[in-house]
Design a protein around this motif. Structure first.
Motif, short mmCIF file in Angstrom:
data_model
loop_
_atom_site.label_atom_id
_atom_site.label_comp_id
_atom_site.label_asym_id
_atom_site.label_seq_id
_atom_site.Cartn_x
_atom_site.Cartn_y
_atom_site.Cartn_z
N ARG A 127 10.49 -4.71 0.56
CA ARG A 127 9.17 -3.73 0.54
C ARG A 127 8.85 -4.13 -0.92
N HIS A 128 7.54 -4.68 -1.09
CA HIS A 128 7.14 -4.93 -2.65
C HIS A 128 6.28 -3.89 -2.96
N ALA A 129 5.90 -3.75 -4.25
CA ALA A 129 5.26 -2.63 -4.49
C ALA A 129 4.51 -3.09 -5.83
N CYS A 185 3.85 -7.91 -7.25
CA CYS A 185 4.79 -7.03 -7.29
C CYS A 185 5.25 -6.59 -8.56
N HIS A 227 12.68 3.83 -7.06
CA HIS A 227 12.27 2.50 -6.80
C HIS A 227 13.81 1.77 -6.56
N ALA A 229 -0.44 -4.16 4.33
CA ALA A 229 -0.16 -3.07 3.28
C ALA A 229 -0.77 -1.91 3.15
N ARG A 258 2.06 -0.62 -1.12
CA ARG A 258 3.30 -1.25 -0.57
C ARG A 258 3.14 -2.11 0.60
N TRP A 259 4.04 -3.42 0.46
CA TRP A 259 3.87 -4.22 1.63
C TRP A 259 5.28 -5.11 1.90
N LYS A 260 5.37 -5.56 3.04
CA LYS A 260 6.62 -6.36 3.40
C LYS A 260 6.15 -7.73 3.84
N MET A 277 1.26 -0.89 -8.72
CA MET A 277 0.51 0.19 -8.86
C MET A 277 -0.92 -0.19 -8.84
N THR A 301 0.02 4.47 -1.02
CA THR A 301 0.75 5.46 -1.11
C THR A 301 0.98 6.03 -2.42
N TRP A 335 0.10 3.80 -5.09
CA TRP A 335 0.96 2.30 -5.34
C TRP A 335 0.43 1.70 -3.82
#
Length: 135
Positions: free
Chosen positions: A42-44, A33, A92, A68, A61-63, A46, A71, A59
């Motif tokens: 929510r993590h991100a 992240c 962000h 994942a 994105r996951w929780k 690139m 996006t 990117w």
């Protein structure tokens, strides 16, 4: 602020399996992240940028340990006082990228500065100044 330490395992896309050579299967890879510690859930990270156009950065994105998603997101429009752009996506949830530090990267840089001061003159000068001040 320190960088978030959340990690996700990103499996290779299905089409890579079809394109891979026999006996050379693509492997999953880890992503870290890039947001500041303590952000929303929510993590991100690139994955790639297609040339800086709006929405061209992809990117992940996951929780938690959930699924994942990939996006496309536009870049954050904020600029720091040196006119350098934030390296995160628009809206962000954490501070801008120039306020986020990676403690692992900082530790490696500090170690290398002491091992090879000629490669890091900007850090070596600062260390000499603090040594002279007694700090």
């Amino acid at each position: 602020m320190n960088q978030c330490t959340a990690v996700a395992l990103l499996p290779p896309p299905d089409h890579l399996f079809a394109l891979s050579f026999p006996g050379h299967r693509p492997e999953a890879g880890h992503v870290l992240c890039e947001l500041g510690d303590g952000h929303d859930e929510r993590h991100a990270a690139m994955l790639w940028d297609e040339g800086g156009r709006p929405g061209s950065a992809v990117w992940i994105r996951w929780k938690g340990s959930g699924t994942a998603t990939l996006t496309p997101l536009p870049w954050c429009p904020a600029l720091d006082p040196r006119n350098e752009a934030c390296e995160l996506f628009a809206a962000h949830p954490s501070p801008h990228s120039w306020h986020i530090t990676d403690p692992t990267d900082d530790a490696i840089t500090e170690h290398l500065t002491h091992q090879h001061p000629d490669l890091f003159p900007e850090f070596s000068d600062r260390d000499r100044d603090s040594d002279q001040d007694g700090s």
